[in-house]
Design a protein around this motif. Structure first.
Motif, mmCIF file in Angstrom:
data_model
loop_
_atom_site.group_PDB
_atom_site.id
_atom_site.type_symbol
_atom_site.label_atom_id
_atom_site.label_comp_id
_atom_site.label_asym_id
_atom_site.label_seq_id
_atom_site.Cartn_x
_atom_site.Cartn_y
_atom_site.Cartn_z
ATOM 1 N N VAL A 1 34.194 -15.012 -4.907
ATOM 2 C CA VAL A 1 35.412 -15.836 -4.875
ATOM 3 C C VAL A 1 35.183 -17.140 -5.647
ATOM 4 C CG1 VAL A 1 37.008 -17.071 -3.373
ATOM 5 C CG2 VAL A 1 36.207 -14.799 -2.729
ATOM 6 N N GLN A 2 33.987 -17.682 -5.498
ATOM 7 C CA GLN A 2 33.710 -18.913 -6.254
ATOM 8 C C GLN A 2 33.799 -18.670 -7.751
ATOM 9 O OE1 GLN A 2 29.969 -20.469 -4.934
ATOM 10 N NE2 GLN A 2 30.875 -21.528 -3.202
ATOM 11 N N ARG A 3 33.289 -17.490 -8.133
ATOM 12 C CA ARG A 3 33.320 -17.173 -9.559
ATOM 13 C C ARG A 3 34.766 -17.073 -10.049
ATOM 14 N NH1 ARG A 3 30.033 -13.032 -9.102
ATOM 15 N NH2 ARG A 3 31.583 -11.414 -9.391
ATOM 16 N N ASN A 4 35.642 -16.741 -9.127
ATOM 17 C CA ASN A 4 37.032 -16.560 -9.524
ATOM 18 C C ASN A 4 37.905 -17.776 -9.210
ATOM 19 O OD1 ASN A 4 36.931 -13.952 -10.659
ATOM 20 N ND2 ASN A 4 36.778 -13.064 -8.610
ATOM 21 N N TRP A 5 37.278 -18.781 -8.655
ATOM 22 C CA TRP A 5 38.093 -19.968 -8.343
ATOM 23 C C TRP A 5 37.948 -21.017 -9.437
ATOM 24 C CZ3 TRP A 5 36.989 -24.672 -4.877
ATOM 25 C CH2 TRP A 5 38.172 -25.434 -4.740
ATOM 26 N N ILE B 1 41.767 -5.989 -1.039
ATOM 27 C CA ILE B 1 42.570 -6.972 -0.321
ATOM 28 C C ILE B 1 44.002 -6.485 -0.266
ATOM 29 C CG2 ILE B 1 43.512 -9.305 -0.443
ATOM 30 C CD1 ILE B 1 40.835 -10.172 -1.657
ATOM 31 N N GLU C 1 44.705 -18.792 -3.960
ATOM 32 C CA GLU C 1 45.221 -17.422 -3.785
ATOM 33 C C GLU C 1 44.730 -16.518 -4.903
ATOM 34 O OE1 GLU C 1 49.502 -17.881 -1.457
ATOM 35 O OE2 GLU C 1 49.462 -17.276 -3.557
ATOM 36 N N THR C 2 44.808 -17.053 -6.105
ATOM 37 C CA THR C 2 44.361 -16.259 -7.246
ATOM 38 C C THR C 2 42.875 -15.956 -7.138
ATOM 39 O OG1 THR C 2 46.048 -17.221 -8.650
ATOM 40 C CG2 THR C 2 44.166 -16.207 -9.751
ATOM 41 N N LEU D 1 42.613 -13.170 -4.607
ATOM 42 C CA LEU D 1 43.193 -11.902 -5.057
ATOM 43 C C LEU D 1 42.414 -11.334 -6.237
ATOM 44 C CD1 LEU D 1 46.964 -12.835 -4.771
ATOM 45 C CD2 LEU D 1 45.698 -11.215 -3.359
ATOM 46 N N LYS D 2 41.948 -12.225 -7.068
ATOM 47 C CA LYS D 2 41.200 -11.762 -8.233
ATOM 48 C C LYS D 2 39.863 -11.166 -7.797
ATOM 49 C CE LYS D 2 40.369 -13.403 -12.934
ATOM 50 N NZ LYS D 2 40.262 -14.578 -13.789
#
Lengths: 310, 446
Positions: free
Chosen positions: A233-237, A261, A280-281, A284-285
């Motif tokens: 999630v961090q990688r995608n935030w 998800i 959210e992205t 979701l990502k």
């Protein structure tokens, strides 16, 4: 009593013999010795040619034989004299002996009386003793019989006791055997229970160890799992440029096993729409999220809290 | 009856237990770190219908704008798996697959009077129609507009769209539909001619405001974007003019002995800060435009110049070498004691203030040369954002996200833009000649 008479008879007979022998010695004995007759007529000269020497020798021999007869007669007369003296002596000795004998016989009679008295006393004593002995023996016999009876009774009792004892021992032995069997069984049961308890304890320990191990493993995997989710999630935030330090946003995520998800909902957010959308992205990502390494670690709901820090 | 109540109570208890359990079961994960980088976005070439193709590639202009801002990461067209022209044609998997988070699709349709109808939609690839991932029917449209566009206005329409996208996705106003002023010098020696020009912020569609054989310098936008102040040596002496862009009408506001330079409009547009040397050495003055009243702000034997207003109008920054080398100082608008605010480095000059007043951009000398640096006023944290050897004249975009500056390339002066965090920079392609002293204009008034 008869002994005394016998002794007297013997004494008379002995006196008669001695008198006869003495008469012969004095009166009767003048006959040539019978054994010489054969010797005078026996040797028959058969030789026809007798030489002088032999006649001489024969004559010598006859003279010698005459000398020798005279010497033998003289020796016989001397021997008779010696014999008469000796007989005289012997008669005196005999008289003395008879006196001795008489005295001796009295003595013997006295002794015999004494002896008889002694013997009678002894006999009496003997009889008494025999009676006593008999009584004693009888007593002994009775005692022995009683003893034997007692012994028999004792023996019987003993045997009975022995039998009883044997029976008792047998019973006891059986009881003991049963007890031992029971004890053995009890020991075996106890041992079995102990083994089972030990086994149970080990199983429990093993179970506990496995459980603890599993808990540790789960905890470790849970950390790794959460780290993996967080990393993804961090990688995608992408943190928006205009966020303020301290802004937080919570996203409640529902996932299905496998990590996909199915919903993500911002439940609380101090930031603006851009911030909300960024988190959210990010979530979701990240779908599908890393799969749970263990089904126990899977949580259907995950709440992500995004915090803006420097 | 009692049984029923008992049963209900059990049920309630069970429900509570289950709820309690599920509440505990929620995995809590804290995220405190994110990644740097632009927002992944794809701008699909706009479809069109009509007899002739549109005059401009709208999608390309949008893409260039967004890329130049440094806040976006543009997916290359070669990677696209589909070219939808409206939302109905979008398959979000195709875009997720190439890492795109947002998608722009649009169409250019013929409009009245030879103009166009430009339609565009901005989608969030990761969200469906109702804003959750549960509804797979439609992806969520974040913005959608139908822009009537006159003939020749497609570039502007594209910048407007870029602004809308920028604002939707970053939360800050875009500054693509803005203009910039700059000075060009063309030719050598006697033939050298100077011009003050205004162009779109991406360098396109330049318009000459004034031309002169003598140097032109220091263009400055009025806050409403209608006028430019600039220095002209057209009378062989420095003079400051104001000029209406719409009409070309101009007005001389300062022609005093010595230097008349570095005009700067106050945020309310009623005053002009400027540098005059009539007192001997350059000092900062404030000129009230309505009355012509001049107020001297600095009193110093050193050089004080390049004034710039703080957005609240209550103080000014300026460059002074009173410490022996150029540094930035701050002085209240009513005068008084000037405070030095730059301490890092031996040369800091030509400050510009970000629109929010929190940062300044300035020329900062490094071992590698003069570069543009951005400093946080509150913390004093300084960050070099340009890469040149002789970078000068930084000017913030009206949204503060980018900085225009002049630099050298191929032996001549060119303009470059850099995102204010230094993450993206781009040279602006302009016509021939030296280009200097860019000034980014304000946001258009709506």
């Amino acid at each position: 009593m008869s002994g005394g008479r016998d002794t007297l008879v013997g004494l008379l007979l002995s006196l008669l013999g001695h008198a006869l022998l003495l008469g012969l010695l004095i009166f009767g004995y003048r006959a040539p010795p019978a054994p010489l007759a054969p010797a005078a007529t026996g040797p028959v000269i058969q030789a026809r040619a007798v030489d002088e020497k032999r006649i001489e020798q024969e004559m010598e021999r006859l003279r010698q034989e005459e000398a020798e007869k005279k010497q033998a007669e003289e020796a016989r007369l001397r021997r008779l004299e010696a014999e008469r003296k000796r007989l005289e002596k012997q008669r005196r000795q005999e008289e003395k002996r008879l006196a001795d004998l008489k005295r001796k016989r009295a003595e013997e009679q006295r002794r015999a009386r004494e002896k008889k008295a002694l013997e009678q006393a002894a006999e009496k004593a003997r009889r008494e003793k025999a009676v006593a002995e008999k009584a004693r023996l009888e007593k002994l016999r009775r005692e022995k019989a009683a003893e034997e009876a007692r012994l028999a009774r004792l023996k019987a009792e003993k045997e009975r006791l022995a039998r009883e004892k044997a029976a008792e021992q047998k019973r006891l032995a059986e009881l003991e055997a049963q007890r031992k069997i029971r004890e053995q069984k009890a020991r075996e049961e106890a041992a079995r229970k102990a083994r089972e308890a030990e086994l149970q304890r080990r199983l429990a320990e093993e179970e506990a160890r496995l459980q603890a191990e599993r808990q540790r493993r789960l905890a470790r995997e849970a950390r790794l799992y959460q780290d993996a989710i967080r990393a993804r999630v961090q990688r995608n935030w992408r943190r928006p440029a205009n966020v303020r330090e301290g802004d937080t946003c919570q996203v409640l995520v529902q996932q299905i096993p496998g990590g996909e998800i199915v919903s993500a909902r911002v439940t609380q957010c101090t930031g603006d729409e851009i911030f909300r959308r960024s988190v959210e992205t990010a979530v979701l990502k990240s779908s599908p999220l890393p799969p749970a390494p263990d089904p126990d670690l899977f949580e259907r709901e995950i709440q992500f809290t995004f915090i803006v820090t420097e | 009856m009692a049984e029923t109540r008992f049963f209900l109570r059990i049920l309630l208890l069970l429900t509570l237990l289950v709820w309690g359990g599920s509440a505990r079961a929620i995995l809590q994960i804290e995220i405190t770190e994110g990644v740097e980088g632009g927002i992944p976005i794809a701008v699909v070439p706009f479809g069109w219908s009509g007899a002739v193709p549109p005059e401009s590639d709208v999608a390309a202009i949008i893409s260039a704008d967004l890329a130049r801002s440094g806040r976006f990461s543009l997916a290359a067209r070669e990677a696209f798996r589909e070219f939808p022209r409206h939302g109905g044609e979008v398959h979000f998997e195709n875009w997720r697959a190439i890492g795109v988070e947002n998608l722009v699709v649009g169409r250019v349709l013929p409009g009245p009077d030879g103009g166009y109808q430009v339609q565009f939609q901005l989608f969030d690839i990761y969200r469906q129609g109702d804003g959750t991932a549960g509804d797979a029917s439609r992806i969520k449209q974040l913005a959608g507009y139908n822009l009537p566009t006159p003939r020749g206005g497609l570039r502007r329409a594209a910048h407007t769209i870029a602004d809308l996208i920028y604002e939707t996705l970053t939360g800050e106003p875009g500054a693509f539909n803005t203009r910039m002023a700059y000075i060009t010098a063309v030719g050598q020696g006697e033939a050298r001619r100077y011009a003050l020009r205004v162009a779109d912020a991406d360098g396109y569609d330049p318009v000459t405001v004034v031309e002169s054989p003598e140097p032109l310098m220091s263009p400055a936008w009025s806050p409403d974007g209608r006028q430019l102040a600039y220095v002209s040596f057209e009378g062989k002496r420095a003079a400051i003019y104001l000029q209406e862009l719409a009409t070309g009408e101009r007005r001389l506001v300062s022609q005093r002995p010595g230097i008349n330079g570095a005009p700067a409009w106050s945020p309310d547009g009623r005053r002009l800060a400027l540098t005059l040397s009539e007192a001997g050495d350059p000092e900062i003055y404030i000129l009230e435009l309505a009355t012509g009243r001049l107020t001297r702000l600095t009193h110093n034997t050193a050089i004080d110049t390049e004034p710039v207003w703080m957005p609240d109008g209550r103080s000014l920054l300026f460059t002074s070498d009173r410490s022996g080398a150029p540094q930035i100082y701050r002085i209240p608008v009513e005068g008084g004691r000037a405070r030095r605010i730059t301490f890092e480095g031996g040369y800091n000059a030509a400050a510009d203030v970000s629109p929010d007043g929190k940062r300044i951009a300035m020329v900062h000398r490094t071992e590698a040369g003069y570069r543009i640096a951005v400093m946080e006023l509150e913390s004093g944290l300084l960050r070099v954002v340009s890469q040149g050897r002789l970078d000068e004249s930084p000017s913030f975009a009206p949204n503060g996200a980018m900085i225009l500056y002049a630099t050298e390339h191929g032996g001549r002066g060119v303009l470059a833009a850099v995102s204010s965090d230094g993450s993206a920079s781009q040279r602006l392609v302009l016509q021939e000649g030296d280009v200097r002293e860019p000034a980014w204009g304000p946001l258009p008034r709506h």
